[in-house]
Enzyme design. Structure first.
Site: not given
Length: 710
Positions: A559, A645, A679
């Site tokens: 991320s 995501d 995600h």
């Protein structure tokens, strides 16, 4: 897209579009991949998956072995320690062979100690158990499944729970009558995480706007149709998100509206659930505060954690009717440049404070008496590196605190801490099957001196018998954003890396929260590059110490940590044997120039606002992983992403890998896209273990130069 075979890398078609801001033009060849509904995009992602599968086929035995090691070490039929809420003990349990768990409860037995959890038979089902949610049943028929809310009324009769079966973090909420087992007619669609009961009649919940920003709080009356739900708060400022929850005392319902740097809290007395929320302290730019309720010497008090008197926060208190300015609260924990206060939890008889000193999180407890406040007393622990936390105790009048303790070498332990006496009772220790001995591993802290003289903490863990007099393969991890701290934690999967001779190191770089608020401030907006140079400096230091060598280091970040390794790949490609980027934020400038995207506006306080500020634009352009791909040799790179995501869109790593393959003069670049996930990646514990085993096999292969094959 040109035809290819899995033996040859897909070459993405170039469809140049020009992005123009502040008189600067950037030609983007691969922006067309943003259209996830296009068959051409899907074909390209599937071609990349086929190529990745073909190029990693030689890792199958290694990945299978790591997966088998994980599953053999995990106690797959297990249960959590019950937590009391009302007249019930609540817990979760898992069964071998099943991807998901069960949410269960037992009644509190008459005549038993109401604060000592019941003993659960080893591997068995206790008499009187009630399964309130079978997650395997809910997940059946879905490629992806995630539980959002799960909350029971104080009476124990009704359960509100929400589920996501797409991975896009939009949930449908249901209400179950636990006495009959039947679902009520109430169903809320497309809601955000969380739900809060007020008595048995109302549920307060959040919704999101078109940019996936939780912007509103709603009230649902049980038995009424969703169309009659009442909007109780809407946040119009796009920099702010909202959340709702009740105090442990059940006296108040709180709405907190927060940007990255400013907060505002609204409160409602729960005896009047249809009343109007009122603001406590109106928002003030760059001032953050959070509020909890306490009863002290028979009076209702607000306990407030705030940064009005200093960056590292302080704790103050006031009567619920008084509300002096934040800077004039009665101090309970004053501001300290060396201590980052993270928050408090209040109970009827005590307050628990969490704070961070010397890059380690700590807990302290204050007893409340008839004559008022006591003093905070810190809990002591023996290890150099550890993580301690308090939680899992919802009852206001609880005389015990549930404390968790874990380190890199110590599996998670759960204690009950009796406040009156200071007695600690070990309730459970995470079991590692197969004869784990913590003495076989060692963990310690190093300090790297950065180029500007800043001392960066580094955590190192490896087998105790590893020969560190010669360079060893190393996985170097970092995150470094949002003031998030990467604290010591135990990982069963990580044992498979260390048993193959790898060192695991964490670079606690600026932008994280390990060393306080200034540490975070020095790694954001126009100081973001400190995050990247700190990481490179740590890699250099590990090499200088002889622990590893550049051809043996694999960098990993996910991320925002993926942004880090994406930038580092361009800045110092020669210093890494491989880079693993999980849902990486590598096209950050493009995303921050699109206010319509999920999270963009709320993120401007983290990265800066390039949409309006040319200086921020130029700064972000100078480190964007995607935009700075150059004609140079790169380490091998594995990027993992998910089609659904909503936080870091799949298009970012897809564009990045396409650009690397086009421009780089050396390096193998792989993209693995989960086509039914969000995600957090795939759902289901066995699928997650498979994914971890694949990623670790790739890491071992790169860090050892292919020397370890099983």
């Amino acid at each position: 897209m040109p035809e290819h075979t899995p033996a040859q890398p897909p070459i993405a078609t170039k469809k140049p579009v020009t992005r123009s801001f502040h008189g600067r033009d950037f030609v983007d060849d691969y922006e067309w991949l943003r259209d996830k509904d296009s068959p051409e995009t899907i074909d390209y992602l599937e071609a990349e998956n086929a190529y990745t599968e073909a190029q990693t086929a030689h890792l199958k035995d290694l990945a299978d072995n790591i997966y088998n090691e994980i599953t053999s070490r995990v106690k797959q039929t297990d249960m959590s320690i019950p937590v009391r809420a009302g007249d019930w003990w609540y817990y979760g349990r898992t069964e071998e062979g099943k991807n998901y768990g069960y949410s269960c409860r037992l009644p509190v037995e008459e005549g038993s100690d109401p604060w000592t959890p019941p003993t659960i038979p080893e591997g068995g089902v206790p008499d009187g158990e009630q399964i309130i949610l079978d997650l395997n049943e809910l997940a059946e028929g879905h490629e992806f499944f995630s539980l959002g809310a799960s909350t029971v009324t104080d009476s124990g009769r009704y359960l509100a729970y929400s589920i996501d079966t797409e991975g896009d973090e939009r949930f449908d909420l249901f209400v179950k009558d636990l006495e009959t087992g039947e679902l009520l007619d109430d169903r809320l669609t497309g809601v955000f995480y969380g739900a809060t009961w007020v008595d048995e009649d109302y549920i307060f919940y959040q919704r999101v706007d078109e940019a996936w920003r939780p912007d509103s709080v709603w009230r649902h009356k049980i038995g009424a149709p969703e169309s009659e739900d009442v909007l109780v708060y809407r946040e119009e400022d796009e920099r702010f998100t909202v959340g709702a929850g009740g105090t442990r005392s059940r006296k108040y319902l709180m709405i907190e509206s927060a940007s990255k740097i400013t907060t505002e809290t609204w409160v409602l007395d729960t005896t009047n659930p249809e009343g109007e929320f009122t603001v406590l302290w109106p928002r003030e730019h760059d001032v953050e505060y959070s509020v909890d309720h306490a009863e002290v010497a028979g009076q209702d008090r607000w306990i407030v954690t705030h940064n009005a008197t200093g960056k590292n926060f302080a704790v103050g208190e006031t009567g619920v009717e008084e509300l002096p300015p934040l800077r004039e609260l009665n101090p309970l924990l004053p501001h300290d440049e060396q201590v980052r206060v993270e928050g408090v939890d209040t109970y009827q008889g005590h307050i628990v404070a969490a704070y961070r000193r010397g890059a380690i999180g700590r807990l302290a407890i204050m007893r409340l008496g008839a004559d008022g406040y006591g003093s905070f007393e810190e809990l002591d622990f023996d290890e150099e590196l550890y993580t301690v936390g308090a939680g899992g105790q919802p009852e206001w009048d609880a005389p015990v605190i549930r404390v968790s303790y874990v380190s890199f070498t110590q599996p998670t332990q759960l204690f009950d801490y009796r406040v009156a006496t200071g007695e600690r009772t070990l309730l459970k220790e995470q079991e590692v099957l197969g004869g784990y001995d913590r003495n076989d591993y060692t963990a310690y802290r190093l300090w790297t001196t950065a180029q500007d003289g800043t001392r960066i903490p580094v955590s190192v863990v490896h087998r105790a018998d590893l020969d560190t007099s010669t360079p060893q393969p190393t996985l170097l991890y970092a995150y470094g954003s949002y003031e998030s701290s990467t604290d010591p934690g135990f990982s069963i999967a990580r044992l498979s890396l260390m048993d193959r001779g790898l060192i695991f190191a964490v670079a606690h770089v600026r932008g994280g929260g390990e060393m306080g608020r200034r540490w975070y401030d020095d790694g954001k907006i126009l100081k973001k590059k400190n995050t990247f140079t700190d990481f490179i400096d740590v890699a250099d230091d590990l090499v200088d110490r002889g622990l590893t060598s550049y051809d043996k280091i694999v960098a990993e970040g996910g991320s925002a940590g993926g942004m880090l390794v994406g930038a580092v790949a361009n800045m110092a490609p020669e210093k890494f044997a491989g880079i693993q980027a999980i849902v990486p934020f590598v096209d950050s400038l493009t995303s921050m120039l699109m206010p319509e995207l999920p999270l963009t506006v709320t993120e401007w306080d983290e990265w800066g606002n390039p949409y309006e500020d040319p200086e921020v634009y130029d700064y972000m352009a100078s480190y964007s992983g995607y935009e700075n791909v150059a004609a140079q040799n790169y380490p091998d790179i594995l990027a993992v992403t998910s089609l659904n995501d909503t936080r870091v869109l799949y298009v970012e790593p897809a564009k990045w890998i396409a650009a690397l393959r086009d421009k780089a003069t050396g390096g193998q670049f792989l993209l693995k896209t989960e086509m039914s996930a969000g995600h957090g990646g795939v759902s289901g514990r066995y699928s997650k273990w498979r994914q971890t085993a694949f990623e670790y096999a790739w890491t071992v292969d790169k860090a050892t130069g292919g020397a370890v094959t099983r």
